[in-house]
Scaffold this active site. Structure first.
Site, PDB file in Angstrom:
ATOM      1  N   LYS A 146       0.810  -1.218   0.000  1.00 13.38           N
ATOM      2  CA  LYS A 146       0.000   0.000   0.000  1.00 13.38           C
ATOM      3  C   LYS A 146       0.851   1.279   0.000  1.00 13.38           C
ATOM      4  O   LYS A 146       0.333   2.363  -0.247  1.00 13.38           O
ATOM      5  CB  LYS A 146      -0.962  -0.010   1.177  1.00 13.38           C
ATOM      6  CG  LYS A 146      -2.028  -1.101   1.002  1.00 13.38           C
ATOM      7  CD  LYS A 146      -3.105  -1.033   2.031  1.00 13.38           C
ATOM      8  CE  LYS A 146      -4.241  -1.971   1.687  1.00 13.38           C
ATOM      9  NZ  LYS A 146      -3.881  -3.393   1.890  1.00 13.38           N
TER      10      LYS A 146
HETATM   11  C1  PLP Z   1      -4.609  -4.413   1.465  1.00 15.25           C
HETATM   12  C2  PLP Z   1      -3.927  -5.718   1.389  1.00 15.25           C
HETATM   13  C3  PLP Z   1      -4.391  -6.739   0.538  1.00 15.25           C
HETATM   14  C4  PLP Z   1      -5.648  -6.609  -0.278  1.00 15.25           C
HETATM   15  O1  PLP Z   1      -5.543  -5.687  -1.331  1.00 15.25           O
HETATM   16  P1  PLP Z   1      -6.852  -5.185  -2.088  1.00 15.25           P
HETATM   17  O2  PLP Z   1      -6.385  -4.158  -3.035  1.00 15.25           O
HETATM   18  O3  PLP Z   1      -7.762  -4.628  -1.021  1.00 15.25           O
HETATM   19  O4  PLP Z   1      -7.464  -6.374  -2.746  1.00 15.25           O
HETATM   20  C5  PLP Z   1      -3.660  -7.921   0.474  1.00 15.25           C
HETATM   21  N1  PLP Z   1      -2.558  -8.107   1.228  1.00 15.25           N
HETATM   22  C6  PLP Z   1      -2.109  -7.169   2.069  1.00 15.25           C
HETATM   23  C7  PLP Z   1      -0.916  -7.452   2.906  1.00 15.25           C
HETATM   24  C8  PLP Z   1      -2.759  -5.922   2.181  1.00 15.25           C
HETATM   25  O5  PLP Z   1      -2.297  -5.001   3.020  1.00 15.25           O
END
Ligand code: PLP
Length: 463
Positions: A107
């Site tokens: 993210k």
């Molecule tokens: C947010 C997140 C996801 C999921 O991603 P999306 O875009 O919401 O599908 C998967 N793995 C981790 C470690 C995350 O932080």
């Protein structure tokens, strides 16, 4: 470039407005009016472009002139200034490690891009206000109101957003997180920033936090007073830069496998999915011409999409808690965008996307097995992806040998996206591999910092 609301009941806006408001007035998600199409010659050139230049070229059409080129170049370069290595786990399963950013989860890229865009727009507005105040009468000296980013987190979003927005002028950040339900590193990442970042420790679940945030966005007076915006993947400025992983992965893939004729094996990608923002960004990258093959959504017990793909029935449910908690989503917000890319056509969707779901027992056993067999430490989300990769490869090799005895079957290969560093989930990972994990340098300073949060009951009024 204009953005329309998938709610189909709001005016089109430019990138700037979409990024500042997050969601359309009709509560629909914004979607680009045209998906940029890269030519074969451009794609060929992308093979060897440096990451920052590639990021700039990919993002430029989406930003659509709302940020000048020099600033956008700078924003792109800062956004991606860490590694995205493609690491083989087995002969046919490779891990694209997206956890080398400051908060050790994928993210970071979205949060860093979005925060810098909002910082740019806020500065620009200040300058405009100053200019108009010079020309207008003195009674109209409206001060520029800061934007307030309001976000609920189950762990990773909060840290990435706090880190991305720390010190960005004109933007305040309020993060709601469920007390006692995020890991120690995650909690430190979102509670030790200070400055323009406030952490609210809510006595409830992630769903409660999410519901409070939703209620705040529905409250017109509150929106007006605080200039609220979201930093979840519904915001185009956080969602769209996630396409970059797929461009980087593809560069690595080509470099690794391309033969003298310029051919390389098709690239299948497994994405651990919760809100489906990341995988949806990958599907956008493909729609804009990047030569990717098949997408596989790896899910935990929250299997709305897995079931939809086999039954064509989309049944949302309340999220259930799992060890891969960033994927504990019962109603994935970005799925509407995937359907838009697929022209709302189910047969088109099932050709482009598969999905598999696994329970916690399997997930944990996989962390142990992959560590023992291949010496690679997966986090719980990566473990779910690894299982999906194995199942996908199994399904497709079976088809090749079963239906076509004559041609030599070339191996089916997949990339899994490793979306978080295992150290963010120490309890389960350390129990699975039987020893403690090393703390990466990025997070060591956190342990000497003081946690600051405001404890609140899980109610909108309290918040
Ligand atoms: C947010 C997140 C996801 C999921 O991603 P999306 O875009 O919401 O599908 C998967 N793995 C981790 C470690 C995350 O932080």
């Amino acid at each position: 470039m204009q953005y329309y609301s998938l709610g189909k009941n709001s005016p089109n806006v430019d990138f700037r407005t979409a990024a500042i408001t997050g969601q359309a007035p009709d509560k629909g998600l914004y979607f680009p009016s045209t998906i940029p199409k890269f030519t074969a010659a451009q794609i060929e050139r992308f093979k060897t472009l440096d990451k920052a230049s590639l990021a700039f070229e990919v993002m430029k059409p989406y930003v659509g002139g709302t940020i000048d080129d020099a600033s956008l170049k700078e924003i792109c370069a800062q956004t991606i200034n860490f590694d995205f290595p493609l690491v083989p786990i087995t002969e046919n399963i490779l891990s694209l490690e997206l956890f080398h950013g400051p908060t050790l989860a994928f993210k970071d890229v979205g949060a860093r891009f979005m925060s810098r865009c909002l910082g740019y727009f806020s500065k620009e507005k200040k300058a405009n206000d100053r200019n108009s105040n010079l020309t207008k009468s003195t009674e109209d000296n409206t001060t520029t109101k800061p934007t307030t980013v309001l976000v609920a987190t189950s762990g990773d979003t909060g840290g990435a957003v706090a880190n991305g927005f720390l010190g960005v002028e004109g933007v305040n950040v309020i993060i709601l997180y469920p007390k006692g339900k995020v890991s120690p590193i995650q909690e430190l990442q979102l509670t030790t920033c200070g400055q323009n970042i406030t952490a609210l420790e809510v006595e409830g679940s992630f769903d409660d936090c999410q519901a409070i945030v939703k209620e705040a966005f529905m409250d017109a007076a509150l929106n007006e007073q605080y200039n609220l915006t979201s930093a979840n993947s519904i915001n185009v400025a956080r969602w769209l830069p996630q396409q970059l992983y797929y461009f980087f992965a593809w560069q690595n893939w080509v470099a690794k496998y391309q033969d003298a004729q310029g051919n390389y094996p098709s690239m299948n990608i497994v994405v651990p999915s919760g809100n489906f923002g990341n995988i949806c960004a990958g599907m956008m990258a493909k729609a804009s011409g990047l030569p990717l093959s098949h997408f596989i959504a790896a899910c935990n017990a929250n299997d709305v999409v897995t079931r939809y793909l086999s039954t064509e029935k989309y049944e949302i449910h309340k999220a259930v808690a799992t060890v891969s908690n960033a994927m504990d989503v019962g109603n994935p917000s970005n799925f509407v965008r995937i359907m838009e890319i697929m022209h709302q056509d189910f047969p088109t969707l099932v050709k482009a996307l598969s999905s598999y779901s696994y329970d916690d027992i399997n997930t944990q056993a996989t962390i142990t097995r992959v560590y023992n067999d291949y010496g690679y430490t997966l986090d719980p989300h990566g473990a779910v992806a690894f299982l999906a990769a194995e199942e996908f490869i199994h399904d497709h090799e079976y088809q090749i040998t079963h239906f076509n005895h004559t041609t030599e079957a070339s191996p089916v290969r997949t990339i899994i996206l490793e979306t978080a560093h295992p150290v963010k989930f120490p309890q389960i990972v350390e129990a699975s591999i039987g020893h403690a994990l090393n703390i990466p340098d990025q997070v060591k300073p956190l342990f000497s910092k003081e946690k600051k949060s405001v404890q609140l009951p899980a109610s909108f009024e309290a918040v």
